[in-house]
Design a protein around this motif. Structure first.
Motif, PDB file in Angstrom:
ATOM      1  N   ASN A   7     -57.493  19.094 -42.730  1.00 16.65           N
ATOM      2  CA  ASN A   7     -58.131  18.186 -41.615  1.00 16.65           C
ATOM      3  C   ASN A   7     -59.445  18.568 -41.175  1.00 16.65           C
ATOM      4  OD1 ASN A   7     -58.728  16.146 -39.415  1.00 16.65           O
ATOM      5  ND2 ASN A   7     -56.733  16.536 -38.454  1.00 16.65           N
TER       6      ASN A   7
ATOM      7  N   ASN B 146     -48.409  16.848 -39.015  1.00 17.49           N
ATOM      8  CA  ASN B 146     -48.060  15.471 -38.467  1.00 17.49           C
ATOM      9  C   ASN B 146     -48.274  14.696 -39.634  1.00 17.49           C
ATOM     10  OD1 ASN B 146     -47.902  13.732 -36.382  1.00 17.49           O
ATOM     11  ND2 ASN B 146     -50.030  13.276 -36.133  1.00 17.49           N
ATOM     12  N   ASP B 147     -47.278  13.704 -39.521  1.00 20.91           N
ATOM     13  CA  ASP B 147     -47.004  12.452 -40.614  1.00 20.91           C
ATOM     14  C   ASP B 147     -48.109  11.451 -40.017  1.00 20.91           C
ATOM     15  OD1 ASP B 147     -45.745  13.971 -42.254  1.00 20.91           O
ATOM     16  OD2 ASP B 147     -43.721  13.137 -41.746  1.00 20.91           O
ATOM     17  N   THR B 148     -49.062  11.033 -40.804  1.00 19.50           N
ATOM     18  CA  THR B 148     -49.914  10.039 -40.349  1.00 19.50           C
ATOM     19  C   THR B 148     -49.949   8.572 -41.397  1.00 19.50           C
ATOM     20  OG1 THR B 148     -51.995  10.858 -41.426  1.00 19.50           O
ATOM     21  CG2 THR B 148     -51.508  11.438 -39.236  1.00 19.50           C
TER      22      THR B 148
ATOM     23  N   PHE C 197     -51.336   6.198 -43.806  1.00 19.81           N
ATOM     24  CA  PHE C 197     -52.551   6.381 -44.749  1.00 19.81           C
ATOM     25  C   PHE C 197     -53.046   5.092 -45.545  1.00 19.81           C
ATOM     26  CE2 PHE C 197     -55.584   7.960 -47.897  1.00 19.81           C
ATOM     27  CZ  PHE C 197     -56.637   8.780 -47.213  1.00 19.81           C
TER      28      PHE C 197
ATOM     29  N   VAL D  74     -47.502   7.640 -46.200  1.00 20.79           N
ATOM     30  CA  VAL D  74     -47.563   8.899 -45.314  1.00 20.79           C
ATOM     31  C   VAL D  74     -48.541   9.854 -45.915  1.00 20.79           C
ATOM     32  CG1 VAL D  74     -46.104  10.540 -44.114  1.00 20.79           C
ATOM     33  CG2 VAL D  74     -45.269   8.014 -44.443  1.00 20.79           C
ATOM     34  N   ASN D  75     -49.375  10.405 -45.189  1.00 22.59           N
ATOM     35  CA  ASN D  75     -50.168  11.734 -45.378  1.00 22.59           C
ATOM     36  C   ASN D  75     -49.987  12.599 -44.066  1.00 22.59           C
ATOM     37  OD1 ASN D  75     -52.298  13.183 -46.182  1.00 22.59           O
ATOM     38  ND2 ASN D  75     -53.939  12.670 -44.873  1.00 22.59           N
ATOM     39  N   THR D  76     -49.460  13.927 -45.018  1.00 19.30           N
ATOM     40  CA  THR D  76     -49.049  14.902 -43.798  1.00 19.30           C
ATOM     41  C   THR D  76     -50.304  15.725 -43.869  1.00 19.30           C
ATOM     42  OG1 THR D  76     -47.003  14.866 -44.749  1.00 19.30           O
ATOM     43  CG2 THR D  76     -47.407  16.783 -43.587  1.00 19.30           C
TER      44      THR D  76
ATOM     45  N   ASP E 103     -52.634  18.406 -37.332  1.00 15.73           N
ATOM     46  CA  ASP E 103     -53.317  17.777 -36.347  1.00 15.73           C
ATOM     47  C   ASP E 103     -53.013  18.360 -34.929  1.00 15.73           C
ATOM     48  OD1 ASP E 103     -54.824  15.413 -35.429  1.00 15.73           O
ATOM     49  OD2 ASP E 103     -53.507  14.107 -36.191  1.00 15.73           O
TER      50      ASP E 103
ATOM     51  N   VAL F 147     -51.398  17.913 -31.942  1.00 19.11           N
ATOM     52  CA  VAL F 147     -50.590  17.183 -31.400  1.00 19.11           C
ATOM     53  C   VAL F 147     -49.395  17.703 -30.654  1.00 19.11           C
ATOM     54  CG1 VAL F 147     -50.317  15.367 -33.457  1.00 19.11           C
ATOM     55  CG2 VAL F 147     -49.201  17.584 -33.573  1.00 19.11           C
TER      56      VAL F 147
ATOM     57  N   LYS G 109     -44.513  16.907 -30.382  1.00 11.66           N
ATOM     58  CA  LYS G 109     -43.711  15.487 -30.379  1.00 11.66           C
ATOM     59  C   LYS G 109     -42.240  15.488 -30.099  1.00 11.66           C
ATOM     60  CE  LYS G 109     -45.376  12.955 -33.683  1.00 11.66           C
ATOM     61  NZ  LYS G 109     -45.830  12.323 -35.041  1.00 11.66           N
TER      62      LYS G 109
END
Length: 935
Positions: free
Chosen positions: A696, A737-739, A741, A761-763, A766, A768, A810
C-alpha cells in the motif's frame, strides 16, 4: 540549586564538581559556554570515582538535567558486561527489553513498542537499516565504538526523528570533551558452553579493539579513531514444530517437526573516526564517519519429520498412546518419510555513515548546519539441501520410518525413537522426499532451495537551525529549524530451486549418492533421541555445480511481489521555545514546540499474474501519495527541591509505516472455476473469480497522543529513585484489510475468459485500527555507602516496568509486537580498589516475538517469558602497587549463566490454550576472558 559537572579526565576516572547555578543560567548558556564550563570543572574540588560507578553518575546527570524524559548508558556501562552488540546494554534501562535472534540480542522494544515503532539515530541522525523495514538490528553496531546511548521517551520539537515508543540515539566520543591523550586496547577470547555442534564450525572466538583520542593546537583540534574486530561463535540446539493438528477424536498432536543443530560465526569489522575543530569560542565543527563490515555464517543440520503427513496419499497412521489435557504426549507414527537437511545461511552487510556539523555563535544567536549520509547494503544467502530414502511423496517410494514420539513434560519439544539410521549413506541420498516442486522444476523435483534477497537502503539528510537567547521572564530561548530527509530503499527477491541432474519425475531412483568429496561425517541429534545424522558440505556441492538450478522468478509471483523500491522525501519545519521560569517560587523549566512534517512517498514495483500455459505476466507499476502531520510537544520540569523534581510531557508522535508494506507490487489471480453464476454470489465478493494481494504505497504513519508524568528524587550523585506513568492513545494502526477492487483494467490469464464480474477482493495493509498502551516504570539506583561507609563500592540498579495494551482492528483484538506486560532489570555491583564485580538479571514476560522463517523474513510468534543472567569479574592493575602492570585490566565474563532457552509457543487461536512449543532454542552459556591496556 546544585548541578553536577562531569570533568572527563580519561576513560577510567571520573570527577564530580558541584557548583552553584540557577535553572535560568542552565538554560541560557550557549553550547560554547557549556563546553568551557565542562573544561573548567576539572579544576574544581573533585570526588574521584571510577569505572561502572562513573557510568552510573554520568547517566544520572544526563537524566536529571534533560528537559525530556530520557535514560542513558555510557561507555563504561556498555563495555563491562559481555555484549556482542549494544542491545544487551540498553536492555538494562527502565522500560526497555531485548529479544534474542539466533542467539544474540538484536531487537529492542521501548515501552513495549518493537523496533518498527521506534527510531534509531547515530549522533542525532536517523540510521538506515539492514532489514526489510526501518527497525534497526542492533547486532550490527559494536559496543566498542559507541561512547553513550541516550533513549528519548518523550520528544521535543527539535528531535527530528521520533517514534511512538521512543528514539534511541547512539553517540560516538567527542575528542574535545577529553582533557588528555588516551590510547587503549582490548582483546577478549570467548568459548561457547555447547561445544561445536557441527564438524565444520568452531566454538571459540576472539574480539579486539583499539582506540585513540588526542587534542592538538591548545585544545582547538581533536581526533578520535577506533577499530574493533569480532569473530564470535554461537551454537544452538533447536526444536521447531510445524503445527499441532487434531485427530478424529479432537486430540491435538504434533503434525510435523523440523529440529536441527545450528553453528554460526559472526564476523564484524568496524572503524570510527571523529574530527573536531574549535578555533575560537564562536565556531565549532565536527566530522564523523563510521564503517561496519558484517557477516553472519550459519550451518544448520537436522531432520525434517512430516509426522502427520507421512505420505501424500495419507497412508501414514498415528496411534495415540498417552494424552494430557487434550494433547497427545506419547504416540506412534508409522511410514514417516523424513528429510535429512544440510542447510547454509549467510547474512552479509555493509554500513557506511558520514556526518558533518557546524555551530557558529553570532551575538545572541547560535546557528547550526548538519549534513549526513548513510547507506546499508545487505545480502542474504539461504540454502536448503535435502537427502531422503526415495523421491516424492507417493506411496511405495522410499523407506518410511516408524517413530515413537514422546513430548517433553513441559511440552517444550519431543524425544524420538526412530527405526531408521539417519547416518546411513546407503539409505539417504540427495533428493526430494515430498512433492514440493512447482512449475518448471517438476512436481517432485525440488531437491533444495536457494534464496538470495538483497536490500539497499540509502539516506541523505540536511538540517538548518537557529537558536536565540531571550530576555524574558518565561522563555529563555527560541529555536527554529528545517530538515530535509531523502531516503530510497529497495529489495530484490531472487531465488532458485535446486535439482539433482539425474532427476526423472516420479522415479524413486532419481536420487544422487553423497560423494565422499563432500561427506563430513556425522552430527549428533542425541538431544532429540535421533542419534547421528549425515553431515555433508552442501555449499561446496552448489559451488561445484552438483545441482541444476531453476529460477524461481519464472514461475513464482511472490518473488516479484517481494521486489520493490520505496522513495521518501520528508520536509520538517519546527519551532521550539525553552522555558525557564518560576511557579509558586519553584523553578520551572522545559520546552514547548511544534513540528510540521510534509511527506512525499512513492514506490516502484510490479503487477504479476500467472499464465495458463505457464510463466508469468509481469508489468511495472508506480504509485505513491503525499500527506502532512502536525506534531506538538510539551515538556515541563518542576524543581520541588534541589534533589526532587516532577516531570510532565505531552506530545503527538508518529511511527512511519513499514517499508515492505509500502511497496506497490501487486499479484493477482483469476479462478476459472468461480467464473460462473452457480458459484459467484454478487453479494459476497470472496466468491469472485478475481483476487489479489499488494502493498500500500498510500499507507500513512501510525499516530499516538502520549502523556507522561514522573517523580524523581536524586539523593546523591550516584543514586536516585523515580516513578513514572504514561499513556499512549494510538490511531491509524496498520493491519491487513480486505478491500473491494475493480479489475476492469486487468487481463485474464486466458484471453478467452470473459469475467462474470470485474470486482474482487484485494488484501492490503491499511490504517484500520486503534490501540492504547499504558504503563508504569519504577527505578532505584542505590549506592550502598548511603547506608553505611562499610559498604562503599557496593550498589544496585533496579527497575520494573508494567504495561497494559489493547489493539482493536475492525472489532478484532490483536497484540502489539514486542510488548511484555512485565519487565524487570536487576544489577548488583562492587567496584573499589581495582576490584570489579557485577551481575545482571533481565526478565520479561510473554510477548509477540520475531523468528526467521524459511524465506529469511521475520515471523511474529508468541514468545514465552524468560530470565537472563550475566556476570563479570575483573581487576584493574592501575589500582595496584605493581608499577609494571599499571594500565592493565583483566575481566572474566559469563553470558546466559542459567542457559535460558528462547521459546515460542503454539497457541490455539480459538481457546488461547498453549498447546506446546513451536520453537525451543537452546544456546548454552558463553564465556569470555578479556585483557585491556590503557596507555
Amino acid at each position: 540549586m546544585l548541578t553536577v559537572a562531569l570533568a572527563t579526565v580519561g576513560l577510567s576516572s571520573y570527577s564530580i564538581a558541584a557548583q552553584e547555578t540557577s535553572a535560568d543560567t542552565e538554560q541560557r548558556e550557549s553550547p560554547a559556554e557549556a563546553r568551557e564550563k565542562a573544561k573548567a570543572a576539572a579544576s574544581v574540588e573533585v570526588i574521584e570515582i571510577k569505572g561502572f560507578r562513573r557510568s552510573v553518575a554520568e547517566s544520572i546527570n544526563t537524566k536529571q538535567y534533560s528537559n525530556s524524559i530520557v535514560d542513558s548508558v555510557s561507555a563504561e556501562d556498555i563495555g563491562k558486561l559481555p555484549d556482542s552488540s549494544i542491545a544487551e546494554s540498553i536492555a538494562r534501562l527502565p522500560g526497555l527489553s531485548a529479544q534474542r535472534l539466533d542467539g544474540r540480542a538484536s531487537l529492542v522494544s521501548v515501552r513495549g513498542m518493537g523496533g518498527d515503532f521506534n527510531t534509531t539515530t547515530f549522533n542525532g541522525r536517523e540510521q538506515v537499516s539492514i532489514g526489510d523495514n526501518r527497525g534497526v538490528e542492533f547486532d550490527l553496531y559494536p559496543s566498542e565504538v559507541i561512547s553513550e546511548v541516550v533513549v528519548y521517551k518523550t520528544p521535543d520539537a527539535s528531535l527530528i526523528t521520533q517514534g511512538i515508543g521512543g528514539t534511541v540515539d547512539l553517540r560516538s566520543v567527542r575528542p574535545l570533551d577529553k582533557s588528555e591523550r588516551i590510547i587503549n586496547a582490548n582483546v577478549r577470547f570467548e568459548k561457547n558452553g555447547l561445544e561445536a555442534v557441527n564438524p565444520d564450525m568452531d566454538d571459540q572466538g576472539k574480539r579486539g579493539s583499539i582506540g585513540y583520542i588526542d587534542q592538538f593546537n591548545d585544545g582547538k583540534v581533536g581526533v578520535a579513531l577506533a577499530y574493533a574486530h569480532m569473530q564470535s561463535p554461537n551454537q544452538e540446539e533447536r526444536w521447531h514444530a510445524w503445527n499441532y493438528d487434531r485427530n478424529e477424536d479432537g486430540i491435538r498432536r504434533l503434525g510435523g517437526a523440523k529440529p536441527y543443530v545450528r553453528s554460526s560465526e559472526l564476523t564484524r569489522d568496524s572503524v570510527l573516526g571523529v574530527l573536531e575543530f574549535a578555533p575560537n569560542k564562536d565556531l565549532h565543527l565536527t566530522f564523523d564517519a563510521m564503517y561496519v563490515d558484517f557477516e553472519d555464517k550459519q550451518i544448520l543440520r537436522g531432520v525434517e519429520l512430516p509426522i502427520g503427513y507421512g505420505r501424500d496419499d495419507g497412508s501414514s497412521t498415528i496411534e495415540v498412546l498417552e494424552e494430557r489435557n487434550g494433547v497427545a504426549t506419547r504416540f506412534r507414527a508409522n511410514d514417516v518419510k523424513g528429510i535429512v537437511r544440510n542447510d547454509v545461511n549467510f547474512r552479509q552487510a555493509e554500513l557506511t555513515s558520514f556526518g558533518a556539523n557546524v555551530e557558529y555563535q553570532l551575538a545572541d544567536w547560535t546557528l547550526e548546519a548538519d549534513l549526513s549520509y548513510s547507506k546499508a547494503d545487505r545480502k542474504l544467502w539461504v540454502m536448503e539441501s535435502y537427502a531422503t530414502t526415495g523421491r516424492g511423496g507417493n506411496a511405495g517410494q522410499g523407506v518410511g520410518d516408524d517413530i515413537i514420539v514422546e513430548m517433553n513434560d513441559s511440552l517444550t519439544g519431543a524425544t524420538f525413537t526412530p527405526s531408521l539410521d539417519y547416518s546411513d549413506r546407503a539409505l539417504f541420498e540427495l533428493g526430494a522426499a515430498r512433492n514440493w516442486g512447482v512449475g518448471e522444476v517438476g512436481v517432485d523435483g525440488q531437491d533444495g532451495n536457494l534464496l538470495t534477497p538483497e536490500t539497499k537502503d540509502e539516506m541523505t539528510t540536511f538540517k538548518l537551525a537557529a537558536n536565540r537567547l531571550l530576555e524574558n521572564d518565561f522563555f529563555s530561548s527560541v529555536e527554529v529549524g528545517v530538515n530535509y530527509s531523502k531516503r530510497e530503499k529497495s529489495k530484490v527477491d531472487y531465488g532458485e530451486y535446486l535439482r539433482v541432474p539425474n532427476y526423472v519425475a516420479g522415479d524413486v531412483n532419481s536420487t544422487l549418492p553423497i560423494d565422499d568429496k563432500y561427506y563430513l561425517g556425522n552430527v549428533s541429534l542425541g538431544y532429540l533421541g535421533m542419534g547421528n545424522m549425515i553431515a555433508y558440505d552442501s555449499l561446496a556441492m552448489y559451488r561445484d555445480g552438483v545441482y541444476d538450478s531453476v529460477v524461481q522468478g519464472d514461475t513464482v509471483p511472490d518473488k516479484w511481489r517481494g521486489t520493490w523500491t520505496v522513495f521518501e522525501d520528508i520536509y520538517t519545519t519546527y519551532v521550539k521555545a525553552d522555558i525557564s521560569s518560576y511557579v509558586f517560587d519553584l523553578p520551572l523549566y522545559g520546552n514547548i514546540g511544534v513540528q510540521y512534517v510534509y511527506t512525499d512517498q512513492s514506490s516502484d514495483g510490479f503487477q504479476v499474474s500467472s499464465r495458463p500455459e505457464g510463466g508469468l505476466n509481469i508489468d511495472p507499476t508506480t504509485q505513491g501519495d503525499s500527506y502532512s502531520n502536525v506534531l506538538p510537544s510539551l515538556n515541563l520540569v518542576l524543581k520541588v527541591t534541589d534533589e526532587q523534581q516532577l516531570r510532565f510531557g505531552a506530545a503527538r508522535t508518529v511511527a512511519r509505516p513499514r517499508m515492505d508494506q509500502m511497496n506497490s507490487s501487486f499479484s493477482y489471480g483469476f479462478d476459472r472455476g468461480r467464473n460462473n453464476p452457480g458459484v459467484f454470489n454478487p453479494d459476497d465478493l470472496t466468491t469472485s473469480p478475481w483476487s489479489s494481494g499488494s502493498g500500500n504505497p498510500s499507507l500513512k504513519p501510525i499516530v499516538a497522543d502520549q502523556f507522561d508524568l514522573s517523580y524523581e528524587y536524586y539523593y546523591t550523585s550516584e543514586g536516585y529513585v523515580a516513578a513514572a506513568v504514561f499513556h499512549k492513545d494510538i490511531k491509524d494502526w496498520v493491519a491487513n484489510n480486505d478491500t473491494i477492487f475493480d479489475f476492469s483494467d486487468f487481463n485474464t490469464p486466458n484471453p478467452e475468459d470473459v469475467p462474470i464480474t470485474n470486482l474482487g477482493v484485494n488484501t492490503i495493509p491499511d490504517n484500520v485500527g486503534d490501540a492504547k498502551v499504558s504503563g508504569a516504570e519504577l527505578t532505584a539506583v542505590v549506592p550502598f555507602n548511603v547506608l553505611t561507609e562499610a559498604l562503599d563500592g557496593f550498589g544496585a540498579v533496579l527497575s520494573a516496568t508494567f504495561l497494559d495494551s489493547e489493539v482493536d482492528v475492525k472489532g478484532m483484538q490483536q497484540e502489539i509486537p514486542g510488548l511484555s506486560d512485565k519487565v524487570y532489570n536487576f544489577t548488583v555491583y562492587y567496584e573499589k580498589a581495582g576490584f570489579q564485580f557485577r551481575t545482571s538479571m533481565n526478565y520479561r514476560s510473554e510477548y509477540q516475538g520475531a523468528v526467521r522463517n524459511q524465506t529469511a523474513n521475520l515471523d511474529t510468534r508468541t514468545a514465552a517469558s524468560e530470565t537472563l543472567w550475566d556476570a563479570q569479574l575483573g581487576y584493574d592493575f592501575s589500582e595496584s602497587s605493581i608499577d609494571a602492570l599499571k594500565g592493565l585490566s583483566v575481566t572474566f565474563q559469563v553470558q546466559n549463566i542459567t542457559d535460558e532457552p528462547f521459546v515460542t509457543n503454539f497457541v490455539d487461536g480459538e481457546t488461547g490454550q498453549v498447546i506446546g512449543a513451536q520453537d525451543y532454542q537452546r544456546y548454552g552459556r558463553n564465556f569470555m576472558l578479556g585483557f585491556g591496556y590503557k596507555f
